[in-house]
Design a protein around this motif. Structure first.
Motif, PDB file in Angstrom:
ATOM      1  N   THR A 151      41.449  67.178  23.765  1.00 48.37           N
ATOM      2  CA  THR A 151      40.963  66.057  24.581  1.00 48.37           C
ATOM      3  C   THR A 151      39.487  66.197  24.931  1.00 48.37           C
ATOM      4  O   THR A 151      38.859  65.229  25.370  1.00 48.37           O
ATOM      5  CB  THR A 151      41.787  65.960  25.879  1.00 48.37           C
ATOM      6  OG1 THR A 151      41.787  67.227  26.549  1.00 48.37           O
ATOM      7  CG2 THR A 151      43.228  65.553  25.576  1.00 48.37           C
ATOM      8  N   SER A 154      35.989  63.763  21.593  1.00 50.53           N
ATOM      9  CA  SER A 154      36.268  62.327  21.533  1.00 50.53           C
ATOM     10  C   SER A 154      36.551  61.879  20.099  1.00 50.53           C
ATOM     11  O   SER A 154      36.123  62.496  19.127  1.00 50.53           O
ATOM     12  CB  SER A 154      35.066  61.548  22.079  1.00 50.53           C
ATOM     13  OG  SER A 154      33.901  61.807  21.315  1.00 50.53           O
ATOM     14  N   LYS A 155      37.312  60.801  20.003  1.00 53.95           N
ATOM     15  CA  LYS A 155      37.611  60.134  18.732  1.00 53.95           C
ATOM     16  C   LYS A 155      38.397  61.019  17.770  1.00 53.95           C
ATOM     17  O   LYS A 155      38.335  60.848  16.558  1.00 53.95           O
ATOM     18  CB  LYS A 155      36.328  59.647  18.051  1.00 53.95           C
ATOM     19  CG  LYS A 155      35.554  58.613  18.874  1.00 53.95           C
ATOM     20  CD  LYS A 155      34.320  58.139  18.138  1.00 53.95           C
ATOM     21  CE  LYS A 155      33.570  57.108  18.973  1.00 53.95           C
ATOM     22  NZ  LYS A 155      32.328  56.625  18.296  1.00 53.95           N
ATOM     23  N   ARG A 156      39.121  61.985  18.317  1.00 51.11           N
ATOM     24  CA  ARG A 156      40.025  62.773  17.494  1.00 51.11           C
ATOM     25  C   ARG A 156      41.378  62.802  18.188  1.00 51.11           C
ATOM     26  O   ARG A 156      41.579  63.539  19.138  1.00 51.11           O
ATOM     27  CB  ARG A 156      39.482  64.196  17.267  1.00 51.11           C
ATOM     28  CG  ARG A 156      38.384  64.260  16.227  1.00 51.11           C
ATOM     29  CD  ARG A 156      38.003  65.687  15.915  1.00 51.11           C
ATOM     30  NE  ARG A 156      37.062  66.226  16.881  1.00 51.11           N
ATOM     31  CZ  ARG A 156      36.646  67.500  16.899  1.00 51.11           C
ATOM     32  NH1 ARG A 156      37.117  68.345  15.998  1.00 51.11           N
ATOM     33  NH2 ARG A 156      35.795  67.918  17.796  1.00 51.11           N
ATOM     34  N   ASP A 157      42.274  62.003  17.678  1.00 52.55           N
ATOM     35  CA  ASP A 157      43.531  61.802  18.388  1.00 52.55           C
ATOM     36  C   ASP A 157      44.709  62.546  17.777  1.00 52.55           C
ATOM     37  O   ASP A 157      45.585  63.024  18.498  1.00 52.55           O
ATOM     38  CB  ASP A 157      43.878  60.298  18.433  1.00 52.55           C
ATOM     39  CG  ASP A 157      42.837  59.499  19.201  1.00 52.55           C
ATOM     40  OD1 ASP A 157      42.142  60.098  20.047  1.00 52.55           O
ATOM     41  OD2 ASP A 157      42.719  58.290  18.939  1.00 52.55           O
ATOM     42  N   TYR A 203      49.825  64.164  19.026  1.00 50.39           N
ATOM     43  CA  TYR A 203      49.259  62.860  19.359  1.00 50.39           C
ATOM     44  C   TYR A 203      48.664  62.960  20.767  1.00 50.39           C
ATOM     45  O   TYR A 203      49.344  62.766  21.773  1.00 50.39           O
ATOM     46  CB  TYR A 203      50.341  61.782  19.291  1.00 50.39           C
ATOM     47  CG  TYR A 203      49.837  60.386  19.552  1.00 50.39           C
ATOM     48  CD1 TYR A 203      48.899  59.790  18.719  1.00 50.39           C
ATOM     49  CD2 TYR A 203      50.327  59.658  20.645  1.00 50.39           C
ATOM     50  CE1 TYR A 203      48.441  58.499  18.960  1.00 50.39           C
ATOM     51  CE2 TYR A 203      49.869  58.362  20.898  1.00 50.39           C
ATOM     52  CZ  TYR A 203      48.925  57.798  20.045  1.00 50.39           C
ATOM     53  OH  TYR A 203      48.462  56.508  20.296  1.00 50.39           O
ATOM     54  N   PRO A 205      46.536  61.168  22.658  1.00 52.76           N
ATOM     55  CA  PRO A 205      46.506  60.076  23.644  1.00 52.76           C
ATOM     56  C   PRO A 205      47.799  59.923  24.436  1.00 52.76           C
ATOM     57  O   PRO A 205      47.847  59.147  25.386  1.00 52.76           O
ATOM     58  CB  PRO A 205      46.233  58.837  22.781  1.00 52.76           C
ATOM     59  CG  PRO A 205      45.541  59.363  21.568  1.00 52.76           C
ATOM     60  CD  PRO A 205      46.198  60.691  21.316  1.00 52.76           C
TER      61      PRO A 205
END
Length: 232
Positions: A151, A154-157, A203, A205
């Motif tokens: 987390t 950023s932009k890596r989920d 995952y 998010p």
């Protein structure tokens, strides 16, 4: 009457003169001078001291790392830059744990969170090529650490992990660690009954500890590689 003078002729035989006895030539004692050292001797001593210092540096810094195990690990053979921290439990004979530069250390392992994406098989090969493997998660603490690390970027989920469905309904870790369903962190409703989805991702998010999701092996995602930290 005048007195008569009588002459007598006396002859002497030639005799060789007495030989002169000559003793050994008198040796002259050398004069005492203060001892002088060659001009190059201080340079030689300085060179020897320098070599000793270099040898000590090699012994203290290089040799322990090279001999951190009987044979260099695959991870050691792949990387030349390392970051070390004093985190070995007390009572051991070594005081540093090291990971390749850019990796993250947790307990006795090093983790690499990729910035690029690959499919499932490519992700596994990429980790192997770096002397590691797709991550094997065996504790809640490790799961929480990886969520925190993921987390922060950023932009890596989605990240591939080393859990596969070898055959229908039989999940297996890449290093053959026994799969414990009670210590798994699946999302609600996962794994799905679709057996074509036989690879696993985290995952992020989801926002909870239970964030594993099974996916098809052809999808491309980031990956998390894991290897044992090197102790020195």
């Amino acid at each position: 009457m005048a007195s008569e003078i009588t002459y007598a002729e006396v002859k002497f035989k030639n005799e060789s003169p007495a030989p002169v006895v000559k003793g050994p030539p008198e040796t002259k004692k050398p004069e005492q001078h203060p001892q002088k050292y060659p001009l190059w001797l201080p340079w030689l001593i300085s060179l020897l001291l320098l070599l000793v210092c270099i040898a000590l540096i090699v012994v203290l810094l290089v040799v322990p790392f090279c001999h951190s195990s009987d044979q260099p690990s695959a991870l050691q053979q792949q990387f030349s830059e390392w970051e070390c921290g004093s985190a070995v439990p007390q009572g051991t004979d070594r005081g540093w744990m090291c990971c390749p530069k850019g990796w993250r250390r947790f307990q006795g392992s090093c983790y690499f969170l990729s910035t690029d994406t690959m499919n499932c098989a490519e992700s596994a090969r990429n980790c192997t090529g770096m002397g590691s493997q797709l991550v094997v998660i065996t504790s809640k603490a490790e799961q929480e650490f990886l969520i925190e690390q993921g987390t922060q970027r950023s932009k890596r989920d989605l990240f591939y992990i080393g859990l596969f469905e070898a055959v229908a309904n039989q999940w297996q870790w890449v290093d053959k660690t026994p799969y414990n369903v009670t210590a798994a962190y699946w999302r609600e409703g996962e794994p799905s009954p679709d057996h074509t989805e036989n690879c696993t991702v985290m995952y992020l998010p989801e926002g909870t500890h239970n964030n594993w999701n099974d996916v098809r092996p052809t999808t491309t995602h980031h990956r998390i590689c894991e290897a044992a930290a090197v102790t020195v």
